[in-house]
Motif scaffolding. Structure first.
Motif, PDB file in Angstrom:
ATOM      1  N   UNK A 297       0.832  -1.208   0.000  1.00  0.00           N
ATOM      2  CA  UNK A 297       0.000   0.000   0.000  1.00  0.00           C
ATOM      3  C   UNK A 297       0.867   1.258   0.000  1.00  0.00           C
ATOM      4  N   UNK A 298       1.943   1.217   0.734  1.00  0.00           N
ATOM      5  CA  UNK A 298       2.840   2.376   0.816  1.00  0.00           C
ATOM      6  C   UNK A 298       3.386   2.726  -0.575  1.00  0.00           C
ATOM      7  N   UNK A 299       3.783   1.709  -1.318  1.00  0.00           N
ATOM      8  CA  UNK A 299       4.318   1.945  -2.668  1.00  0.00           C
ATOM      9  C   UNK A 299       3.235   2.509  -3.590  1.00  0.00           C
ATOM     10  N   UNK A 300       2.011   2.000  -3.456  1.00  0.00           N
ATOM     11  CA  UNK A 300       0.902   2.491  -4.276  1.00  0.00           C
ATOM     12  C   UNK A 300       0.631   3.965  -3.980  1.00  0.00           C
ATOM     13  N   UNK A 301       0.563   4.307  -2.701  1.00  0.00           N
ATOM     14  CA  UNK A 301       0.277   5.688  -2.304  1.00  0.00           C
ATOM     15  C   UNK A 301       1.352   6.634  -2.796  1.00  0.00           C
ATOM     16  N   UNK A 302       2.603   6.219  -2.708  1.00  0.00           N
ATOM     17  CA  UNK A 302       3.705   7.074  -3.165  1.00  0.00           C
ATOM     18  C   UNK A 302       3.588   7.386  -4.658  1.00  0.00           C
ATOM     19  N   UNK A 303       3.059   6.444  -5.431  1.00  0.00           N
ATOM     20  CA  UNK A 303       2.959   6.654  -6.877  1.00  0.00           C
ATOM     21  C   UNK A 303       1.791   7.560  -7.266  1.00  0.00           C
ATOM     22  N   UNK A 304       0.904   7.877  -6.323  1.00  0.00           N
ATOM     23  CA  UNK A 304      -0.302   8.631  -6.647  1.00  0.00           C
ATOM     24  C   UNK A 304      -0.001   9.969  -7.301  1.00  0.00           C
TER      25      UNK A 304
ATOM     26  N   UNK B 188     -10.543  14.618   5.808  1.00  0.00           N
ATOM     27  CA  UNK B 188     -11.720  14.302   6.621  1.00  0.00           C
ATOM     28  C   UNK B 188     -11.536  13.051   7.470  1.00  0.00           C
ATOM     29  N   UNK B 189     -10.465  12.293   7.252  1.00  0.00           N
ATOM     30  CA  UNK B 189     -10.219  11.101   8.063  1.00  0.00           C
ATOM     31  C   UNK B 189     -10.074  11.474   9.530  1.00  0.00           C
ATOM     32  N   UNK B 190     -10.443  10.551  10.357  1.00  0.00           N
ATOM     33  CA  UNK B 190     -10.211  10.723  11.797  1.00  0.00           C
ATOM     34  C   UNK B 190      -8.705  10.719  12.059  1.00  0.00           C
ATOM     35  N   UNK B 191      -8.243  11.667  12.876  1.00  0.00           N
ATOM     36  CA  UNK B 191      -6.809  11.761  13.165  1.00  0.00           C
ATOM     37  C   UNK B 191      -6.309  10.485  13.830  1.00  0.00           C
ATOM     38  N   UNK B 192      -5.101  10.103  13.482  1.00  0.00           N
ATOM     39  CA  UNK B 192      -4.510   8.903  14.051  1.00  0.00           C
ATOM     40  C   UNK B 192      -3.291   8.484  13.271  1.00  0.00           C
ATOM     41  N   UNK B 193      -2.639   7.388  13.635  1.00  0.00           N
ATOM     42  CA  UNK B 193      -1.397   6.969  12.969  1.00  0.00           C
ATOM     43  C   UNK B 193      -1.586   6.609  11.494  1.00  0.00           C
ATOM     44  N   UNK B 194      -2.738   6.029  11.121  1.00  0.00           N
ATOM     45  CA  UNK B 194      -2.945   5.667   9.720  1.00  0.00           C
ATOM     46  C   UNK B 194      -3.041   6.923   8.854  1.00  0.00           C
ATOM     47  N   UNK B 195      -3.769   7.929   9.332  1.00  0.00           N
ATOM     48  CA  UNK B 195      -3.882   9.170   8.575  1.00  0.00           C
ATOM     49  C   UNK B 195      -2.515   9.831   8.417  1.00  0.00           C
ATOM     50  N   UNK B 196      -1.756   9.875   9.470  1.00  0.00           N
ATOM     51  CA  UNK B 196      -0.415  10.463   9.403  1.00  0.00           C
ATOM     52  C   UNK B 196       0.462   9.692   8.424  1.00  0.00           C
ATOM     53  N   UNK B 197       0.332   8.363   8.441  1.00  0.00           N
ATOM     54  CA  UNK B 197       1.119   7.504   7.569  1.00  0.00           C
ATOM     55  C   UNK B 197       0.799   7.759   6.097  1.00  0.00           C
ATOM     56  N   UNK B 198      -0.491   7.803   5.774  1.00  0.00           N
ATOM     57  CA  UNK B 198      -0.877   7.937   4.371  1.00  0.00           C
ATOM     58  C   UNK B 198      -0.575   9.338   3.839  1.00  0.00           C
ATOM     59  N   UNK B 199      -0.768  10.364   4.659  1.00  0.00           N
ATOM     60  CA  UNK B 199      -0.446  11.730   4.225  1.00  0.00           C
ATOM     61  C   UNK B 199       1.044  11.864   3.955  1.00  0.00           C
TER      62      UNK B 199
END
Length: 406
Positions: free
Chosen positions: A309-316, A338-349
């Motif tokens: 998933x990390x590689x996919x997101x980086x290619x966006x 709009x995501x709820x704050x947390x580690x996943x949101x920080x990770x994907x951003x």
């Protein structure tokens, strides 16, 4: 026991006003270490001396002329006249590697179940660059038989001159889309990749000429400067249809499609489709999928991205030249924020923002004020850092003032 029949190959060369480049292109096909059995040149109503040049080539070249209707019509005209077991579609301004066909056929001998073979290419401007080996190799090492379809939804890595296809595959998927003046090869590639099995061939298969001559047809003339914009527009039309017709699980690699359908794979497929739609500038689709991903992730208690998933997101945002340039990403950015704050949101951003500094530095160095301003706007909106956001907004304001003064 009867000897096995040698497979035959038809090369199709659609052409339109390319008298300047056609001799080198056809010459490279006639000098193959394994000679094609049939070379069909289809002149799509040229207004220069392309016809006279094309008619001068010896067998196995066959020359046909038709009324101008665009590249797709020329290809469909030729497909009806193919006699080969395999079809190699070649551009009238490119140059084939001398051993390309030999290596294509050797790949099919190693993998008889394969339906098409594909390989890499290099870009050049001056013919002497080929002999001097002073060309730019376009490598796509991450593209494999397993991920060929989803990787090509992201970007058209393989071009027709780097592709040898069993003729029966074209028979099954139907002809080229004649409503497409550009990206018709991309749309066909996706149809083939979705349905059939490919095999990769090592080494360069052809050399792609870079030049400033016009593209398109007599009715739709596309200048060199407008070519990327035109590709983007046609790609978006293709991808709108893909979004409607391709099932979500088909965005996974083939090996993953064979696995039980789990929530993790569904989330990965949503990220992949969202990334693809963003790359094409279809931000409304990208936003809808990222919202669905967030709901599934919250339900599953997910706290971080997987490596895939990390590689996919980086290619966006890798293709932001066509994505951000085509339409503002506001809806997509709002969906992420709009995501709820947390580690996943920080990770994907963090992963979404990974490519931004590179492109920003590139555009500023090249003096591309408008793309840099647009990039900073999205960078600022996605950033979770208030100080970084203020800095980006200030720089965007200065860039806008500079643009107004220019």
């Amino acid at each position: 026991m009867a000897a096995q029949r040698k497979p035959t190959v038809t090369v199709i060369v659609p052409t339109f006003n390319r008298q300047k480049f056609l001799p080198e292109s056809i010459g490279s096909l006639l000098r193959q270490t394994v000679m094609p059995d049939q070379i069909l040149i289809v002149d799509d109503g040229s207004t220069d001396d392309t016809g006279a040049v094309a008619a001068s080539f010896p067998a196995p070249v066959e020359y046909y002329r038709k009324e101008n209707g665009g590249k797709s019509t020329a290809l469909n005209f030729a497909l009806k006249r193919c006699t080969g077991d395999f079809v190699w579609i070649f551009d009238d301004d490119d140059v084939a590697h001398p051993t390309a066909l030999e290596r294509f056929l050797a790949a099919f001998e190693r993998e008889p179940a394969a339906d098409f073979a594909f390989g890499e290419y290099a870009r050049f401007q001056r013919s002497a660059q080929i002999e001097e080996q002073d060309y730019e190799i376009v490598a796509f090492g991450h593209v494999s038989q397993d991920n060929f379809f989803p990787s090509h939804l992201e970007y058209c890595h393989v071009h027709q001159p780097g592709l040898l296809v069993r003729r029966k595959c074209y028979d099954e998927v139907g002809g080229f889309n004649e409503t497409l003046v550009r990206s018709q090869d991309y749309e066909m590639m996706l149809r083939l990749a979705r349905r059939f099995k490919g095999i990769r061939v090592d080494g360069l298969m052809f050399f792609q000429r870079q030049h400033d001559m016009v593209r398109g047809s007599t009715k739709v003339v596309i200048s060199y400067t407008d070519r990327i914009k035109a590709w983007g527009a046609y790609d978006r039309a293709i991808m709108e249809e893909v979004y409607k017709s391709v099932d979500l699980h088909e965005y996974l690699d083939r090996s993953e499609q064979a696995l039980p359908r789990t929530a993790d794979l569904e989330m990965q497929a949503l990220l992949q489709r969202s990334s693809i739609m963003a790359r094409k500038g279809l931000w409304h689709h990208a936003a809808e999928d990222i919202r669905r991903y967030a709901l599934l992730a919250e339900r599953a208690g997910k706290t971080s991205l997987s490596d895939k998933e990390r590689a996919i997101v980086r290619r966006t945002f890798e293709a932001y030249d066509t994505g951000l340039a085509s339409a503002p990403a506001d809806e997509f950015v709002s969906a992420v924020k709009a995501w709820r704050s947390g580690p996943l949101k920080a990770d994907i951003v963090r992963e979404y923002m990974h490519s931004f500094p590179h492109y920003l530095a590139r555009d500023l160095k090249a003096g591309k004020v408008i793309p840099a301003s647009k990039l900073l706007r999205e960078y600022s909106a996605l950033s979770l850092s208030a100080s970084l956001g203020r800095l980006c907004r200030a720089m965007t304001s200065k860039l806008s003032l500079a643009r107004g003064a220019s």
